[in-house]
Design a protein around this motif. Structure first.
Motif, PDB file in Angstrom:
ATOM      1  N   SER A  96     -97.185 -18.662 -53.310  1.00 20.03           N
ATOM      2  CA  SER A  96     -97.600 -17.179 -53.077  1.00 20.03           C
ATOM      3  C   SER A  96     -98.876 -16.929 -53.313  1.00 20.03           C
ATOM      4  O   SER A  96     -99.232 -15.777 -52.769  1.00 20.03           O
ATOM      5  N   ASP A  97     -99.922 -17.994 -53.553  1.00 13.78           N
ATOM      6  CA  ASP A  97    -101.194 -17.439 -53.672  1.00 13.78           C
ATOM      7  C   ASP A  97    -101.981 -17.952 -52.281  1.00 13.78           C
ATOM      8  O   ASP A  97    -103.077 -17.719 -52.119  1.00 13.78           O
ATOM      9  N   VAL A  98    -101.373 -18.581 -51.362  1.00  9.41           N
ATOM     10  CA  VAL A  98    -101.870 -18.873 -50.090  1.00  9.41           C
ATOM     11  C   VAL A  98    -101.975 -17.969 -49.275  1.00  9.41           C
ATOM     12  O   VAL A  98    -101.066 -17.220 -48.775  1.00  9.41           O
ATOM     13  N   ASP A  99    -103.238 -17.513 -49.006  1.00  9.61           N
ATOM     14  CA  ASP A  99    -103.506 -16.221 -48.419  1.00  9.61           C
ATOM     15  C   ASP A  99    -103.596 -16.343 -46.763  1.00  9.61           C
ATOM     16  O   ASP A  99    -103.883 -15.126 -46.122  1.00  9.61           O
ATOM     17  N   GLN A 100    -103.313 -17.522 -46.346  1.00 15.56           N
ATOM     18  CA  GLN A 100    -103.125 -17.698 -44.838  1.00 15.56           C
ATOM     19  C   GLN A 100    -101.623 -17.523 -44.322  1.00 15.56           C
ATOM     20  O   GLN A 100    -101.150 -18.444 -44.888  1.00 15.56           O
ATOM     21  N   ALA A 101    -101.254 -16.402 -43.764  1.00 14.70           N
ATOM     22  CA  ALA A 101     -99.890 -16.180 -43.602  1.00 14.70           C
ATOM     23  C   ALA A 101     -99.248 -17.354 -42.981  1.00 14.70           C
ATOM     24  O   ALA A 101     -97.935 -17.699 -43.154  1.00 14.70           O
ATOM     25  N   SER A 102     -99.704 -17.731 -41.891  1.00 14.62           N
ATOM     26  CA  SER A 102     -99.149 -18.862 -41.295  1.00 14.62           C
ATOM     27  C   SER A 102     -98.980 -20.149 -42.130  1.00 14.62           C
ATOM     28  O   SER A 102     -97.875 -20.811 -41.958  1.00 14.62           O
ATOM     29  N   VAL A 103     -99.762 -20.529 -42.956  1.00 11.87           N
ATOM     30  CA  VAL A 103     -99.838 -21.677 -43.812  1.00 11.87           C
ATOM     31  C   VAL A 103     -98.625 -21.353 -44.813  1.00 11.87           C
ATOM     32  O   VAL A 103     -98.002 -22.216 -45.087  1.00 11.87           O
ATOM     33  N   ARG A 104     -98.600 -20.230 -45.295  1.00 10.09           N
ATOM     34  CA  ARG A 104     -97.611 -20.007 -46.543  1.00 10.09           C
ATOM     35  C   ARG A 104     -96.257 -19.897 -45.880  1.00 10.09           C
ATOM     36  O   ARG A 104     -95.369 -20.421 -46.553  1.00 10.09           O
ATOM     37  N   GLN A 105     -95.942 -19.486 -44.630  1.00  9.55           N
ATOM     38  CA  GLN A 105     -94.857 -19.214 -44.141  1.00  9.55           C
ATOM     39  C   GLN A 105     -94.100 -20.473 -43.967  1.00  9.55           C
ATOM     40  O   GLN A 105     -92.871 -20.792 -44.275  1.00  9.55           O
ATOM     41  N   LEU A 106     -94.941 -21.536 -43.324  1.00  9.02           N
ATOM     42  CA  LEU A 106     -94.648 -22.745 -43.043  1.00  9.02           C
ATOM     43  C   LEU A 106     -94.239 -23.682 -44.465  1.00  9.02           C
ATOM     44  O   LEU A 106     -93.172 -24.089 -44.202  1.00  9.02           O
ATOM     45  N   LEU A 107     -95.096 -23.617 -45.205  1.00  8.01           N
ATOM     46  CA  LEU A 107     -94.819 -24.312 -46.658  1.00  8.01           C
ATOM     47  C   LEU A 107     -93.537 -23.868 -47.236  1.00  8.01           C
ATOM     48  O   LEU A 107     -92.683 -24.597 -47.747  1.00  8.01           O
ATOM     49  N   ASP A 108     -93.503 -22.510 -47.172  1.00  2.00           N
ATOM     50  CA  ASP A 108     -91.891 -21.889 -47.643  1.00  2.00           C
ATOM     51  C   ASP A 108     -90.837 -22.501 -47.050  1.00  2.00           C
ATOM     52  O   ASP A 108     -89.675 -22.588 -47.222  1.00  2.00           O
ATOM     53  N   LYS A 109     -90.939 -22.520 -45.479  1.00  2.00           N
ATOM     54  CA  LYS A 109     -89.981 -22.964 -44.790  1.00  2.00           C
ATOM     55  C   LYS A 109     -89.702 -24.509 -45.090  1.00  2.00           C
ATOM     56  O   LYS A 109     -88.468 -25.002 -45.018  1.00  2.00           O
ATOM     57  N   LEU A 110     -90.645 -25.143 -45.429  1.00  4.48           N
ATOM     58  CA  LEU A 110     -90.395 -26.380 -45.529  1.00  4.48           C
ATOM     59  C   LEU A 110     -90.076 -26.922 -46.886  1.00  4.48           C
ATOM     60  O   LEU A 110     -89.595 -27.966 -47.064  1.00  4.48           O
ATOM     61  N   LYS A 111     -90.236 -26.172 -47.721  1.00  8.38           N
ATOM     62  CA  LYS A 111     -90.234 -26.646 -49.525  1.00  8.38           C
ATOM     63  C   LYS A 111     -88.805 -27.112 -49.552  1.00  8.38           C
ATOM     64  O   LYS A 111     -89.161 -28.309 -50.422  1.00  8.38           O
ATOM     65  N   PRO A 112     -87.727 -26.914 -49.162  1.00  6.16           N
ATOM     66  CA  PRO A 112     -86.407 -27.613 -49.475  1.00  6.16           C
ATOM     67  C   PRO A 112     -86.333 -29.051 -49.181  1.00  6.16           C
ATOM     68  O   PRO A 112     -85.676 -29.962 -49.848  1.00  6.16           O
ATOM     69  N   GLU A 113     -87.311 -29.472 -48.011  1.00  2.12           N
ATOM     70  CA  GLU A 113     -87.354 -30.771 -47.473  1.00  2.12           C
ATOM     71  C   GLU A 113     -88.218 -31.635 -48.115  1.00  2.12           C
ATOM     72  O   GLU A 113     -88.460 -32.920 -47.928  1.00  2.12           O
ATOM     73  N   LEU A 114     -89.359 -31.099 -48.838  1.00  4.83           N
ATOM     74  CA  LEU A 114     -90.386 -31.832 -49.442  1.00  4.83           C
ATOM     75  C   LEU A 114     -90.087 -32.911 -50.357  1.00  4.83           C
ATOM     76  O   LEU A 114     -89.120 -32.765 -51.244  1.00  4.83           O
ATOM     77  N   VAL A 115     -90.568 -34.156 -49.991  1.00  4.55           N
ATOM     78  CA  VAL A 115     -90.231 -35.363 -50.741  1.00  4.55           C
ATOM     79  C   VAL A 115     -91.646 -36.084 -51.022  1.00  4.55           C
ATOM     80  O   VAL A 115     -92.674 -36.046 -50.359  1.00  4.55           O
ATOM     81  N   PRO A 116     -91.811 -36.657 -51.881  1.00  3.36           N
ATOM     82  CA  PRO A 116     -93.068 -37.853 -52.208  1.00  3.36           C
ATOM     83  C   PRO A 116     -93.118 -38.694 -51.018  1.00  3.36           C
ATOM     84  O   PRO A 116     -92.028 -39.201 -50.609  1.00  3.36           O
ATOM     85  N   VAL A 117     -94.247 -38.830 -50.850  1.00  6.08           N
ATOM     86  CA  VAL A 117     -94.556 -39.666 -49.613  1.00  6.08           C
ATOM     87  C   VAL A 117     -95.621 -41.050 -50.030  1.00  6.08           C
ATOM     88  O   VAL A 117     -95.154 -42.381 -49.624  1.00  6.08           O
ATOM     89  N   PHE A 118     -96.676 -40.794 -50.499  1.00  2.00           N
ATOM     90  CA  PHE A 118     -97.438 -41.679 -51.175  1.00  2.00           C
ATOM     91  C   PHE A 118     -98.342 -41.301 -52.507  1.00  2.00           C
ATOM     92  O   PHE A 118     -98.265 -40.008 -52.656  1.00  2.00           O
ATOM     93  N   THR A 119     -98.899 -42.231 -53.089  1.00  7.04           N
ATOM     94  CA  THR A 119     -99.776 -41.687 -54.394  1.00  7.04           C
ATOM     95  C   THR A 119    -101.096 -42.378 -54.157  1.00  7.04           C
ATOM     96  O   THR A 119    -101.381 -43.244 -53.424  1.00  7.04           O
TER      97      THR A 119
END
Length: 203
Positions: A96-119
């Motif tokens: 919610s604090d991401v103030d670039q609308a296109s970035v926030r919208q993409l992150l919200d859209k992909l949120k259910p699919e996010l998984v750990p990739v590397f550390t």
């Protein structure tokens, strides 16, 4: 949103003690105490964030847990300036604090699919430098590793982060250090190296 301007340099691990004993650091105070940072980077199985040149990570620093979003920018001679959003992480991603609308919208859209990739796992020591009046630079020494899928690679780098002054001041300090130390500009971020390791790509 904050703007991070930094110069990234690789350091031969054999020169670690030489760096710590360098006169530039000997005159500078340590910021806090050296600590271990544990970072987990997230993406979708199709690496859609990578495709948009974005990085999402959580970081554990002692008892503090943070969520960070970064958007990539061109890195030239190790120098980069990129937007980032950082906030406490409570166990669920919140953009919610991401103030670039296109970035926030993409992150919200992909949120259910996010998984750990590397550390990444490294010890960080930070010094506060004032090379000339009005110029403040944080020098951060990171030593550790990047790991994914049972593979790992070592990590040893110096980051010069501009607090106040001009990006030229970062280069001036880097050149001063490089007269005595085996430092090289690094245009590949930790996140990019993590993705390369995940994909099995050669450096």
């Amino acid at each position: 949103m904050s703007q991070e301007t930094e110069l990234k340099l690789t350091l031969n691990p054999a020169a670690l003690e030489q760096l710590r004993a360098h006169p530039v650091l000997a005159r500078a105070p340590l910021v806090g105490t050296p600590g271990v940072l544990e970072n987990t980077y997230y993406d979708t199985p199709e690496l859609q964030l990578k495709g948009q040149r974005m990085a999402l990570r959580t970081r554990r620093d002692g008892d503090l847990l943070l969520q960070t979003v970064k958007c990539a920018s061109a890195s030239v001679g190790g120098l980069s300036a990129r937007p980032e959003w950082e906030k406490p992480f409570t166990g669920a991603f919140d953009f919610s604090d991401v103030d670039q609308a296109s970035v926030r919208q993409l992150l919200d859209k992909l949120k259910p699919e996010l998984v750990p990739v590397f550390t990444t796992h490294f010890e960080r020591s930070t010094w506060a430098l004032v090379p000339t009046p009005g110029v403040q630079i944080l020098l951060m020494l990171d030593q550790g590793s990047i790991a994914t899928q049972g593979r790992s690679q070592p990590l040893c780098e110096v980051e010069l982060e501009l607090v106040s002054g001009n990006p030229r001041d970062l280069y001036a300090l880097a050149l001063q250090l490089a007269r005595d130390l085996p430092l090289q500009p690094e245009d590949v971020s930790k996140a990019q190296r993590g993705y390369r390791l995940f994909l099995g790509q050669a450096p």
